[in-house]
Design an enzyme around this catalytic site. Structure first.
Site, PDB file in Angstrom:
ATOM      1  N   ASP A   1       0.828  -1.210   0.000  1.00  0.00           N
ATOM      2  CA  ASP A   1       0.000   0.000   0.000  1.00  0.00           C
ATOM      3  C   ASP A   1       0.863   1.260   0.000  1.00  0.00           C
ATOM      4  O   ASP A   1       1.989   1.258   0.493  1.00  0.00           O
ATOM      5  CB  ASP A   1      -0.919  -0.031   1.239  1.00  0.00           C
ATOM      6  CG  ASP A   1      -2.102   0.908   1.101  1.00  0.00           C
ATOM      7  OD1 ASP A   1      -2.356   1.393  -0.019  1.00  0.00           O
ATOM      8  OD2 ASP A   1      -2.766   1.165   2.121  1.00  0.00           O
TER       9      ASP A   1
ATOM     10  N   HIS B   1       2.506   3.482  -8.976  1.00  0.00           N
ATOM     11  CA  HIS B   1       2.276   2.062  -9.272  1.00  0.00           C
ATOM     12  C   HIS B   1       3.461   1.484 -10.056  1.00  0.00           C
ATOM     13  O   HIS B   1       3.869   0.351  -9.827  1.00  0.00           O
ATOM     14  CB  HIS B   1       0.974   1.877 -10.059  1.00  0.00           C
ATOM     15  CG  HIS B   1      -0.256   2.265  -9.281  1.00  0.00           C
ATOM     16  ND1 HIS B   1      -0.459   1.874  -7.982  1.00  0.00           N
ATOM     17  CD2 HIS B   1      -1.337   3.012  -9.619  1.00  0.00           C
ATOM     18  CE1 HIS B   1      -1.614   2.360  -7.552  1.00  0.00           C
ATOM     19  NE2 HIS B   1      -2.164   3.064  -8.528  1.00  0.00           N
TER      20      HIS B   1
ATOM     21  N   LEU C   1      10.480 -20.517  -5.242  1.00  0.00           N
ATOM     22  CA  LEU C   1       9.469 -19.658  -4.612  1.00  0.00           C
ATOM     23  C   LEU C   1       8.152 -19.690  -5.378  1.00  0.00           C
ATOM     24  O   LEU C   1       8.133 -19.651  -6.606  1.00  0.00           O
ATOM     25  CB  LEU C   1       9.999 -18.207  -4.600  1.00  0.00           C
ATOM     26  CG  LEU C   1       9.034 -17.125  -4.120  1.00  0.00           C
ATOM     27  CD1 LEU C   1       8.794 -17.221  -2.618  1.00  0.00           C
ATOM     28  CD2 LEU C   1       9.564 -15.732  -4.481  1.00  0.00           C
TER      29      LEU C   1
HETATM   30  C1  IPE Z   1      -5.429  -2.647  -0.224  1.00  0.00           C
HETATM   31  O1  IPE Z   1      -5.066  -1.318  -0.436  1.00  0.00           O
HETATM   32  C2  IPE Z   1      -5.445  -3.382  -1.510  1.00  0.00           C
HETATM   33  C3  IPE Z   1      -4.137  -3.560  -2.152  1.00  0.00           C
HETATM   34  C4  IPE Z   1      -2.977  -3.284  -1.634  1.00  0.00           C
HETATM   35  C5  IPE Z   1      -4.198  -4.149  -3.453  1.00  0.00           C
HETATM   36  P1  IPE Z   1      -6.177  -0.178  -0.538  1.00  0.00           P
HETATM   37  O2  IPE Z   1      -5.458   1.102  -0.695  1.00  0.00           O
HETATM   38  O3  IPE Z   1      -7.157  -0.525  -1.572  1.00  0.00           O
HETATM   39  O4  IPE Z   1      -6.867  -0.295   0.890  1.00  0.00           O
HETATM   40  P2  IPE Z   1      -7.796   0.708   1.700  1.00  0.00           P
HETATM   41  O5  IPE Z   1      -8.923   1.052   0.814  1.00  0.00           O
HETATM   42  O6  IPE Z   1      -6.974   1.913   2.039  1.00  0.00           O
HETATM   43  O7  IPE Z   1      -8.191  -0.066   2.901  1.00  0.00           O
HETATM   44  C1  IPE Z   2      -1.522   0.281  -3.385  1.00  0.00           C
HETATM   45  O1  IPE Z   2      -1.309   1.647  -3.414  1.00  0.00           O
HETATM   46  C2  IPE Z   2      -1.761  -0.298  -4.744  1.00  0.00           C
HETATM   47  C3  IPE Z   2      -3.152  -0.685  -5.019  1.00  0.00           C
HETATM   48  C4  IPE Z   2      -4.118  -0.686  -4.139  1.00  0.00           C
HETATM   49  C5  IPE Z   2      -3.463  -1.130  -6.352  1.00  0.00           C
HETATM   50  P1  IPE Z   2      -2.511   2.678  -3.429  1.00  0.00           P
HETATM   51  O2  IPE Z   2      -2.892   2.931  -4.853  1.00  0.00           O
HETATM   52  O3  IPE Z   2      -3.606   2.216  -2.559  1.00  0.00           O
HETATM   53  O4  IPE Z   2      -1.826   3.981  -2.823  1.00  0.00           O
HETATM   54  P2  IPE Z   2      -2.434   4.941  -1.718  1.00  0.00           P
HETATM   55  O5  IPE Z   2      -2.849   4.095  -0.582  1.00  0.00           O
HETATM   56  O6  IPE Z   2      -3.582   5.643  -2.370  1.00  0.00           O
HETATM   57  O7  IPE Z   2      -1.309   5.851  -1.364  1.00  0.00           O
HETATM   58 MG    MG Z   3      -4.037   2.425  -0.589  1.00  0.00          MG
END
Ligand code: IPE
Ligand code: IPE
Ligand code: MG
Length: 251
Positions: free
Chosen positions: A21, A38, A132
């Site tokens: 995240d 990303h 792995l």
């Molecule tokens: C969780 O991250 C999902 C992934 C890392 C793929 P999100 O950014 O979607 O989670 P929330 O919405 O903050 O809980």
């Molecule tokens: C995690 O990073 C990747 C996915 C959920 C696909 P985020 O896109 O949720 O990044 P933040 O949490 O908005 O910073």
């Molecule tokens: Mg996120």
């Protein structure tokens, strides 16, 4: 510093699961578009996969796209799907070279056709790999997975191939998308959020949880090393007393 420095090689977590995240916030901090985050996150995936291979971790499950992420802006979903296709195309040869097998959990039918095809091709090509196992959670939600399992079990009961009394915890486990995969020993979540976000709720019952404020694109081998050292300092009691656990390890 080597990723193995200070790590007890006899107590490596067999299965590490990661909620990757913070890509968006990482990019924003740099004045960039979320997509840039990303892309940077994909590099962290490479680093962590390599490190897990080096350490002898058997399973690495990465939460790459949740069921709820389908509600994001269309352009972001499209960019994530394009990045997924690109990464699979570029990395499959290296994965085979490094003996990494790709598996996937989630509602894969929801993925665009080209993504599903590239992914299933990658899974087929890496099926011979014995190192792995890299499990990608894509279009994944724990509630979806458990609901599907309930449906499968109910069908077996209805058809008469399973008796109601014979339903055990193992029956449930065996009907989840993770059926052949052991439960995670260590869950890592980056970006400072302290929640599970619908990830592996059944399987994480006794996992050790590790949270770091670091955004995923900044999470590299050194961060993984720190997480494993932290994990190895803990005593996993599984409901027993500390004395019992110590007796067992002395045996
Ligand atoms: C969780 O991250 C999902 C992934 C890392 C793929 P999100 O950014 O979607 O989670 P929330 O919405 O903050 O809980
Ligand atoms: C995690 O990073 C990747 C996915 C959920 C696909 P985020 O896109 O949720 O990044 P933040 O949490 O908005 O910073
Ligand atoms: Mg996120």
């Amino acid at each position: 510093m080597s990723v193995t420095e200070g790590i007890d090689k006899t107590r490596i977590p067999k299965h590490i699961a990661v909620i990757m995240d913070g890509n968006g916030r990482w990019a924003k901090q740099k004045g960039q578009d979320r997509i840039y985050g990303h892309q940077a996150g994909a590099e962290s995936v490479r680093q962590i996969t390599e490190a897990c291979g080096e350490l002898g971790v058997e399973y690495l499950t990465l939460y790459a796209f949740s069921m709820e992420n389908w509600d994001r802006p269309k352009y972001e979903i499209e960019a994530l799907m394009a990045l997924l296709v690109e990464t699979i195309e570029n990395e499959t040869d290296d994965l085979i070279k490094n003996n990494v097998r790709i598996l996937a959990i989630g509602d894969l039918k929801k993925l665009p056709e080209d993504v599903e095809q590239k992914l299933s091709n990658c899974m087929q090509r890496t099926a011979v790999c014995t190192g792995l196992k890299l499990v990608l959670a894509l279009s994944y939600s724990s509630r979806w997975e458990i609901t599907e399992a309930v449906r499968k079990i109910a069908t077996q009961v209805k058809e008469g191939s399973l008796e109601l009394e014979d339903i055990t915890e193992e029956t449930v486990s065996n009907n989840l998308a993770t059926n052949s995969i052991p439960d995670p020993d260590l869950l890592i979540r980056t970006s400072g959020e302290l929640r599970i976000s619908n990830f592996l709720m059944w399987q994480l019952s006794y996992a050790e949880l590790y949270f770091t404020d670091m955004y995923w694109p900044d999470f590299g081998k050194e961060e993984l090393r720190k997480a494993i050292i932290d994990y190895q300092r803990r005593e996993r009691r599984f409901g027993k007393t500390s004395e019992q656990v110590r007796e067992e390890t002395e045996e």
